[in-house]
Design a protein around this motif. Structure first.
Motif, short mmCIF file in Angstrom:
data_model
loop_
_atom_site.label_atom_id
_atom_site.label_comp_id
_atom_site.label_asym_id
_atom_site.label_seq_id
_atom_site.Cartn_x
_atom_site.Cartn_y
_atom_site.Cartn_z
N ILE A 175 60.76 -11.70 28.17
CA ILE A 175 60.26 -12.77 29.03
C ILE A 175 58.84 -13.16 28.63
CG2 ILE A 175 59.60 -13.35 31.40
CD1 ILE A 175 61.90 -11.56 32.35
N GLU A 176 58.01 -12.16 28.35
CA GLU A 176 56.63 -12.44 27.95
C GLU A 176 56.60 -13.28 26.67
OE1 GLU A 176 52.47 -9.98 27.14
OE2 GLU A 176 54.38 -8.92 27.24
N GLU A 177 57.44 -12.93 25.71
CA GLU A 177 57.49 -13.69 24.46
C GLU A 177 58.01 -15.10 24.70
OE1 GLU A 177 59.94 -11.18 22.06
OE2 GLU A 177 58.31 -9.80 21.53
N SER A 178 58.99 -15.25 25.60
CA SER A 178 59.50 -16.58 25.93
C SER A 178 58.43 -17.43 26.61
CB SER A 178 60.73 -16.44 26.85
OG SER A 178 61.19 -17.70 27.26
N ASP A 179 57.67 -16.81 27.52
CA ASP A 179 56.59 -17.55 28.19
C ASP A 179 55.60 -18.11 27.18
OD1 ASP A 179 57.73 -16.91 30.60
OD2 ASP A 179 56.32 -15.30 31.09
N GLU A 180 55.30 -17.34 26.15
CA GLU A 180 54.35 -17.79 25.13
C GLU A 180 54.86 -19.02 24.40
OE1 GLU A 180 51.27 -16.77 24.28
OE2 GLU A 180 51.30 -15.46 26.06
N ARG A 181 56.17 -19.15 24.30
CA ARG A 181 56.75 -20.30 23.60
C ARG A 181 56.73 -21.57 24.45
NH1 ARG A 181 61.04 -16.40 22.59
NH2 ARG A 181 60.79 -15.47 20.51
N HIS A 182 56.51 -21.41 25.74
CA HIS A 182 56.65 -22.55 26.65
C HIS A 182 55.38 -22.82 27.45
CE1 HIS A 182 60.97 -22.79 25.81
NE2 HIS A 182 60.99 -21.46 25.89
N LEU A 183 54.25 -22.54 26.85
CA LEU A 183 52.98 -22.76 27.55
C LEU A 183 52.78 -24.23 27.90
CD1 LEU A 183 50.61 -20.41 25.49
CD2 LEU A 183 51.69 -19.97 27.70
N ALA A 184 53.13 -25.12 27.00
CA ALA A 184 52.93 -26.55 27.26
C ALA A 184 53.80 -27.03 28.41
CB ALA A 184 53.22 -27.36 26.00
N GLU A 185 55.07 -26.59 28.44
CA GLU A 185 55.95 -27.00 29.53
C GLU A 185 55.45 -26.46 30.87
OE1 GLU A 185 58.97 -26.18 26.11
OE2 GLU A 185 56.88 -25.70 26.58
N MET A 186 54.97 -25.21 30.87
CA MET A 186 54.44 -24.63 32.10
C MET A 186 53.22 -25.40 32.58
SD MET A 186 54.78 -20.50 31.72
CE MET A 186 56.37 -19.69 31.65
N ALA A 187 52.36 -25.77 31.66
CA ALA A 187 51.15 -26.52 32.03
C ALA A 187 51.51 -27.88 32.61
CB ALA A 187 50.24 -26.68 30.82
N SER A 188 52.60 -28.48 32.13
CA SER A 188 52.96 -29.83 32.58
C SER A 188 53.43 -29.85 34.03
CB SER A 188 54.06 -30.41 31.67
OG SER A 188 55.30 -29.75 31.88
N VAL A 189 53.83 -28.71 34.57
CA VAL A 189 54.29 -28.66 35.97
C VAL A 189 53.33 -27.86 36.85
CG1 VAL A 189 56.71 -29.00 35.40
CG2 VAL A 189 55.80 -26.68 35.46
N SER A 190 52.11 -27.66 36.36
CA SER A 190 51.09 -26.90 37.08
C SER A 190 49.98 -27.82 37.56
CB SER A 190 50.50 -25.81 36.18
OG SER A 190 51.49 -24.89 35.76
N PRO A 191 49.67 -27.84 38.85
CA PRO A 191 48.56 -28.65 39.34
C PRO A 191 47.20 -28.23 38.78
CG PRO A 191 50.03 -28.07 41.15
CD PRO A 191 50.46 -27.26 39.96
#
Length: 408
Positions: free
Chosen positions: A312-328
């Motif tokens: 999961i940690e490695e997957s999160d690193e791959r999706h930092l941009a997507e996570m940022a796009s849905v973060s206020p």
């Protein structure tokens, strides 16, 4: 225990008021006394503040009772038990075709509008407790629209839902005579609602946002799922065992990071049936897996194992941009919309520290009210339950929201 875990899954508005029925049943006399004291205080306070504030507070009492499965006290029933008509709709929006339901007070068909967006839940707008809340709010004299967001319903938290929320608000504003409408977003939908309100193209259509149990930064929440530590703005951290669903949703969203392509559809079906709480279908899907697929599925379902957390940690690193796009986080500086924040003190899906972060992100002049409440959590096992002050603060919070929604 299994039934309680099912109730505690991704916060819908259900999580908002699940304590009230148990609290009242445990000590009905205490509840009646609390209600009477509350009403007396309301009368005294609002004699100064004015009639609209008294009405909103009495309506808040009624809404909380109705959602909690209690009969509304006769003293306030005439203010908040208006007949309501529910109408199924199909909205054609710039962001796509969307199913929705309109709850209209029969005696006030031109009432002010409000949009309530469901959280990450497979029932979407058909979640019974969301239906009860929308009907209760409409009974107070509001037109309430509950749209269904397909991605959120299927446990995908993506930036496309921001446009869906914004377009829905714009549609509702147009239906309300081109007057802006309030938007309440539940769980991750609250964060997406804040981002919609911050977007220039939707600014004029959204009167205020209520974010219930929402996050400030997705990556911080994802880290909480791995560590069990919820970082606060003060620098300290709350230690709270996370619910398995947080990690499972991350896996489900990015299954390509966890399972080889040939096995993906079969394993996804297992995860989906588990998230959808269809346990008979989950058992059937498991029975169809090959030995290799079964090992992969069991690995993913064990969200506490070190190996799974590493993936999961490695997957999160791959999706930092997507996570940022849905973060206020860092995206609300230009927000010109009033904001109300509400969170459960013991939330183990999105920890309450996230509302503290949102308080820092929302411009001070736009922050209307923020409440982290012990009422919105599991029932205390010692039998004490939430006290009068906690109930009062929740009533006051909802009264502020109702007053804002009813203002023309």
């Amino acid at each position: 225990m299994a039934e309680q875990q099912r109730r505690n899954r991704f916060p819908s508005l259900a999580g908002l008021l699940r304590l009230r029925r148990e609290t009242i049943a445990a000590n009905p006399r205490r509840y009646v006394k609390m209600l009477l004291v509350c009403l007396v205080v309301l009368l005294v306070v609002d004699a100064v503040a004015g009639w609209p504030f008294l009405v909103a507070r009495l309506q808040a009492v009624a809404v909380l009772d109705k959602v909690g499965g209690q009969s509304v006290p006769a003293l306030v029933r005439w203010l908040a038990v208006e007949p309501v008509k529910a109408t199924e709709l199909t909205l054609t929006l710039p962001s796509g075709v969307e199913r929705a339901r309109m709850y209209t007070p029969v005696n006030h068909p031109d009432a002010p509008g409000m949009v309530v967006v469901h959280g990450v839940h497979y029932l979407g707008m058909d979640e019974p407790r969301l239906e009860a809340f929308a009907s209760a709010m409409a009974g107070c004299g509001l037109r309430v629209l509950t749209p269904e967001l397909p991605d959120i319903k299927d446990y995908h938290i993506g930036a496309s839902s921001i446009a869906s929320i914004g377009d829905t608000a714009a549609w509702m504003a147009h239906e309300s005579g081109d007057k802006p409408v309030g938007v309440m977003g539940l769980s991750f939908s609250g964060s997406l609602s804040l981002l919609a309100a911050a977007a220039p193209q939707y600014r004029r259509d959204i009167k205020f946002v209520v974010a219930v149990g929402s996050e400030g930064e997705m990556l911080r929440v994802a880290n909480y799922y791995l560590t069990g530590k919820a970082l606060r703005p003060s620098g300290d951290a709350e230690v709270l065992a996370p619910h398995e669903y947080g990690a499972l949703v991350l896996e489900y969203e990015s299954l390509q990071d966890f399972v080889p392509a040939p096995d993906r559809d079969a394993v996804r079906l297992v995860l989906r049936d588990h998230l959808y709480e269809d346990f008979a279908a989950e058992r059937a899907a498991l029975a169809k897996l090959t030995p290799g697929q079964l090992a992969e599925a069991k690995q993913l379902m064990d969200t506490t194992s070190a190996a799974t957390r590493k993936m999961i940690e490695e997957s999160d690193e791959r999706h930092l941009a997507e996570m940022a796009s849905v973060s206020p986080d860092g995206q609300l500086a230009q927000l010109e919309t009033p904001v109300f924040l509400l969170h459960g003190e013991g939330d183990n899906i999105i920890p309450s520290a996230e509302t503290q972060w949102l308080e820092k992100d929302v411009p001070k002049e736009m922050m209307q009210a923020s409440l982290i409440s012990p009422v919105i959590s599991h029932l205390d096992l010692d039998g004490k339950g939430p006290g009068f002050a906690d109930q009062w603060r929740l009533v006051h919070f909802f009264a502020q929201v109702l007053h804002a929604a009813e203002a023309r």
